[in-house]
Design an enzyme around this catalytic site. Structure first.
Site, PDB file in Angstrom:
ATOM      1  N   ASN A   7     -49.809  -5.712  -5.692  1.00 21.71           N
ATOM      2  CA  ASN A   7     -48.757  -5.669  -4.729  1.00 21.71           C
ATOM      3  C   ASN A   7     -47.842  -4.526  -4.588  1.00 21.71           C
ATOM      4  O   ASN A   7     -47.218  -4.381  -5.514  1.00 21.71           O
ATOM      5  CB  ASN A   7     -47.797  -7.241  -4.925  1.00 21.71           C
ATOM      6  CG  ASN A   7     -46.937  -7.376  -3.923  1.00 21.71           C
ATOM      7  OD1 ASN A   7     -46.533  -6.846  -2.985  1.00 21.71           O
ATOM      8  ND2 ASN A   7     -46.137  -8.719  -4.209  1.00 21.71           N
ATOM      9  N   ARG A  90     -52.157  -7.447  -1.592  1.00 23.72           N
ATOM     10  CA  ARG A  90     -51.362  -8.440  -0.662  1.00 23.72           C
ATOM     11  C   ARG A  90     -50.948  -7.345   0.429  1.00 23.72           C
ATOM     12  O   ARG A  90     -50.488  -6.307   0.264  1.00 23.72           O
ATOM     13  CB  ARG A  90     -50.256  -8.755  -1.460  1.00 23.72           C
ATOM     14  CG  ARG A  90     -49.317  -9.311  -0.724  1.00 23.72           C
ATOM     15  CD  ARG A  90     -47.955 -10.045  -1.302  1.00 23.72           C
ATOM     16  NE  ARG A  90     -47.276 -10.710  -0.336  1.00 23.72           N
ATOM     17  CZ  ARG A  90     -46.121 -11.655  -1.023  1.00 23.72           C
ATOM     18  NH1 ARG A  90     -45.641 -11.417  -2.145  1.00 23.72           N
ATOM     19  NH2 ARG A  90     -45.610 -12.361  -0.009  1.00 23.72           N
ATOM     20  N   HIS A 180     -45.576 -15.659   4.164  1.00 22.85           N
ATOM     21  CA  HIS A 180     -46.048 -16.352   2.939  1.00 22.85           C
ATOM     22  C   HIS A 180     -47.252 -17.365   3.091  1.00 22.85           C
ATOM     23  O   HIS A 180     -47.278 -18.223   2.663  1.00 22.85           O
ATOM     24  CB  HIS A 180     -44.877 -17.212   2.585  1.00 22.85           C
ATOM     25  CG  HIS A 180     -43.585 -16.705   2.207  1.00 22.85           C
ATOM     26  ND1 HIS A 180     -42.383 -17.284   3.020  1.00 22.85           N
ATOM     27  CD2 HIS A 180     -43.250 -15.744   1.518  1.00 22.85           C
ATOM     28  CE1 HIS A 180     -41.249 -16.340   2.135  1.00 22.85           C
ATOM     29  NE2 HIS A 180     -41.814 -15.409   1.410  1.00 22.85           N
ATOM     30  N   ARG A 241     -30.650 -12.907   4.086  1.00 24.85           N
ATOM     31  CA  ARG A 241     -30.947 -12.721   5.652  1.00 24.85           C
ATOM     32  C   ARG A 241     -30.322 -14.012   6.274  1.00 24.85           C
ATOM     33  O   ARG A 241     -30.447 -15.191   5.743  1.00 24.85           O
ATOM     34  CB  ARG A 241     -32.541 -12.918   5.497  1.00 24.85           C
ATOM     35  CG  ARG A 241     -33.228 -11.593   5.306  1.00 24.85           C
ATOM     36  CD  ARG A 241     -34.673 -11.644   5.477  1.00 24.85           C
ATOM     37  NE  ARG A 241     -35.256 -11.415   3.980  1.00 24.85           N
ATOM     38  CZ  ARG A 241     -36.414 -11.643   3.570  1.00 24.85           C
ATOM     39  NH1 ARG A 241     -37.492 -12.128   4.560  1.00 24.85           N
ATOM     40  NH2 ARG A 241     -37.073 -11.473   2.438  1.00 24.85           N
ATOM     41  N   GLU A 334     -39.007 -24.415  -6.693  1.00 22.58           N
ATOM     42  CA  GLU A 334     -39.401 -24.840  -7.972  1.00 22.58           C
ATOM     43  C   GLU A 334     -38.376 -25.406  -9.229  1.00 22.58           C
ATOM     44  O   GLU A 334     -38.658 -26.308  -9.891  1.00 22.58           O
ATOM     45  CB  GLU A 334     -40.500 -24.014  -8.733  1.00 22.58           C
ATOM     46  CG  GLU A 334     -41.737 -23.706  -7.844  1.00 22.58           C
ATOM     47  CD  GLU A 334     -42.529 -22.223  -8.445  1.00 22.58           C
ATOM     48  OE1 GLU A 334     -42.410 -21.944  -9.441  1.00 22.58           O
ATOM     49  OE2 GLU A 334     -43.145 -21.799  -7.475  1.00 22.58           O
ATOM     50  N   GLU A 385     -49.648 -16.636  -5.719  1.00 18.00           N
ATOM     51  CA  GLU A 385     -50.589 -15.986  -4.696  1.00 18.00           C
ATOM     52  C   GLU A 385     -51.270 -15.037  -5.169  1.00 18.00           C
ATOM     53  O   GLU A 385     -52.410 -14.654  -4.663  1.00 18.00           O
ATOM     54  CB  GLU A 385     -49.098 -15.352  -4.049  1.00 18.00           C
ATOM     55  CG  GLU A 385     -48.358 -16.126  -3.067  1.00 18.00           C
ATOM     56  CD  GLU A 385     -46.910 -15.485  -2.476  1.00 18.00           C
ATOM     57  OE1 GLU A 385     -46.712 -15.070  -1.317  1.00 18.00           O
ATOM     58  OE2 GLU A 385     -46.121 -15.558  -3.627  1.00 18.00           O
TER      59      GLU A 385
END
Ligand code: ADP
Length: 397
Positions: A7, A90, A180, A241, A334, A385
Site C-alpha cells: 500500500n 492497493r 473502500h 472531512r 470495530e 484488505e
C-alpha cells in the site's frame, strides 16, 4: 507461495508478506517519511523488530531497504528476493474501467496513470510503488492492481449520476465511484459465511467507519450504492472531512471569507468533520473522552455522526427493498461500543435489535452483536484488505 502486498502512499510504503499455503502473515512493515529522511518499522514473528532511521530519497530506495530487511538473517524471513512469487498493490482509483483486480501490464499502468486527475494524490503514489517493485524485484515479477473503486462498479446509473449538466460530467468523468470497495466486499462475504446463506441471497449494509468512513448497500453480493462519491469526501462526517454538505456553502464561504478553491479544499478535507465540529481532535477516542467530561461540542459531533449513520441505514434499506444484516468494521466500527449503540438506538420496531451486552464485548474475530429477537443480524467484523489483495493477486497470476 509467498505474496507481497503493498500500500504505497506519497511518502509511505506499507507492506505485508503472506504465506498463502499457511494463510499467515509472515512479515509486515512500514516505511515512512520517504523523500524527507526515512524511517523503517518491520515486524517478523519470532525475530527482533526493526525500528530505525534509514535514508529513503524515493520509493525505489525504500523498496530496496524493505527487501534487504526481509532477507536479513537477523530480522528477516526470506532466503532471497526470488522467494516472492507476486506482488499485489492497493490502487485507489480504477475509474469506470476496472471492475475487478487485474494483472498489471504496460497498458494497465497507462490506464491507471490516466486516472490521475481523478485521484491526484493517491494514484501517483500507487504508480511509484509499482515501478519501484519492477526495478527492485525485476520486470518479470507478476504484479496485480486491486482497486478501491472496483467493487462499486455495479452501482446502477441512476445512483451514480449527479444532477449536473451531462456534458460536463462526461468531459470530466464526474460520477459516483465510491471507495473502500475491498473492505465492503470482504466484510459482506464474511457476514454471509457467519449467517450460513450465500451472499447472493442477502441484503447487507456494510459500515466502514475509520478516519475515512463509508457505508455501502450490498444487494445479492453487488454494491448498489455507497456514501462516498466522486471523491472520498462525500457522505458521512469523518475525522477531518466534512462529508456531504449543502454545496452552496462553498461559494458562500468563498465570497464571505475570501477563500480560493485550494483553501476550500483544505477546509473540507482537513479542518472539518469530527475535528471541526468538536474542536477536540479527529480521533474518536479523544472526542468520546471529552464528551464524557461534559464537553458539549464533543457530544454534538458524536450525535451528528450517529444520526448520519442511521439515515444511511434507512435509505439503503429502502434502496434494497429490505435488510438482512448490518456490519460494522474499521477503527471506529470495530471498537466504538458507543457509536454502534447510538446509531442503532430506536430501531427495535424495524427488527434491528442490538444485544447491549454483546456489543460491549471485545474480540479479534467476527462476532454477532444482535439480540436473538433481532430480525436483522448485526455483526462486528474486522476488515482485512491486505488479505483480499493477497487472494486476488494469487487468483490473477
Ligand atoms: P483509517 O481510515 O486511517 O484506516 P482506522 O480504520 O484505523 O483508520 O480508524 C481510525 C479511527 O478509529 C481513529 O480515528 C479512532 O477514532 C477510531 N478508534 C480506534 N480505536 C477506537 C476505540 N477503542 N474507541 C473509539 N474509536 C476508536
Amino acid at each position: 507461495m509467498i505474496i507481497m502486498v503493498i500500500n504505497s502512499g506519497s511518502s509511505s510504503l506499507k507492506y505485508q508478506l503472506f504465506d498463502m499455503g499457511r494463510g499467515a502473515v509472515i512479515a509486515k512493515g512500514l516505511c515512512e517519511r520517504i523523500g524527507i529522511d526515512g524511517l523503517l518499522n518491520q515486524k517478523v514473528p519470532g525475530k527482533e523488530n526493526i525500528n530505525r532511521e534509514i535514508s529513503m530519497p524515493n520509493h525505489e530506495v525504500a523498496m530496496r531497504v524493505v527487501i534487504d530487511s526481509l532477507i536479513s538473517s537477523e530480522h528477516g524471513v526470506l532466503k532471497s528476493l526470488q522467494d516472492i512469487t507476486a506482488v499485489g498493490h492497493r490502487v485507489a482509483h480504477g475509474g469506470d474501467v476496472f471492475t475487478e483486480s487485474v494483472l498489471i501490464t504496460a497498458e494497465v499502468l497507462d490506464t491507471i496513470r490516466s486516472m490521475i486527475p481523478l485521484a491526484p494524490l493517491h494514484n501517483p503514489a500507487a504508480i511509484m510503488g509499482i515501478e519501484a517493485c519492477s526495478k527492485v524485484l525485476g520486470e518479470h515479477i507478476p504484479q496485480v492492481a486491486v482497486f478501491d473503486t472496483a467493487f462499486h462498479q455495479t452501482i446502477p446509473q441512476y445512483s451514480y449520476t449527479y444532477a449536473l449538466p451531462h456534458e460536463l460530467c462526461e468531459k470530466h468523468r464526474i460520477r459516483r465511484y465510491g471507495f473502500h470497495g475491498t473492505s465492503h466486499k470482504y466484510v459482506a462475504s464474511i457476514a454471509a459465511e457467519e449467517i450460513g446463506v450465500p451472499l447472493e441471497q442477502l441484503r447487507v449494509i456494510t459500515c466502514h467507519l475509520g478516519n475515512g468512513s463509508s457505508i455501502a448497500a450490498v444487494k445479492n453480493g453487488k454494491s448498489i450504492d455507497t456514501s462516498m462519491g466522486f471523491t472520498p469526501l462525500e457522505g458521512l462526517p469523518m475525522g477531518t472531512r466534512s462529508g456531504a454538505i449543502d454545496p452552496a456553502i462553498l461559494p458562500f464561504l468563498m465570497l464571505q471569507e475570501n477563500m480560493d478553491a485550494q483553501q476550500i479544499d483544505a477546509l473540507l478535507n482537513k479542518q472539518s468533520g469530527m475535528m471541526g465540529m468538536s474542536g477536540v481532535s479527529p480521533d474518536l477516542r479523544d472526542i468520546e473522552e471529552q464528551s464524557e467530561k461534559g464537553n458539549a461540542r464533543a457530544q454534538i459531533a458524536i450525535d451528528v455522526l450517529c444520526y448520519h449513520i442511521k439515515k444511511y441505514l434507512g435509505a439503503y434499506t429502502f434502496a434494497m427493498g429490505g435488510l438482512d444484516a448490518i456490519v460494522f468494521t474499521a477503527g471506529i466500527g470495530e471498537n466504538s461500543t458507543l457509536i454502534r449503540e447510538s446509531a442503532l438506538a430506536g430501531l427495535e420496531g424495524l427488527g434491528i435489535v442490538l444485544d447491549l451486552e454483546r456489543n460491549r464485548e471485545c474480540a479479534d474475530d467476527a462476532r454477532l452483536i444482535s439480540s436473538i429477537n433481532s430480525r436483522v443480524k448485526i455483526f462486528v467484523i474486522p476488515t482485512n484488505e491486505e488479505l483480499v489483495i493477497a487472494r486476488d493477486t494469487q487468483k490473477r497470476i
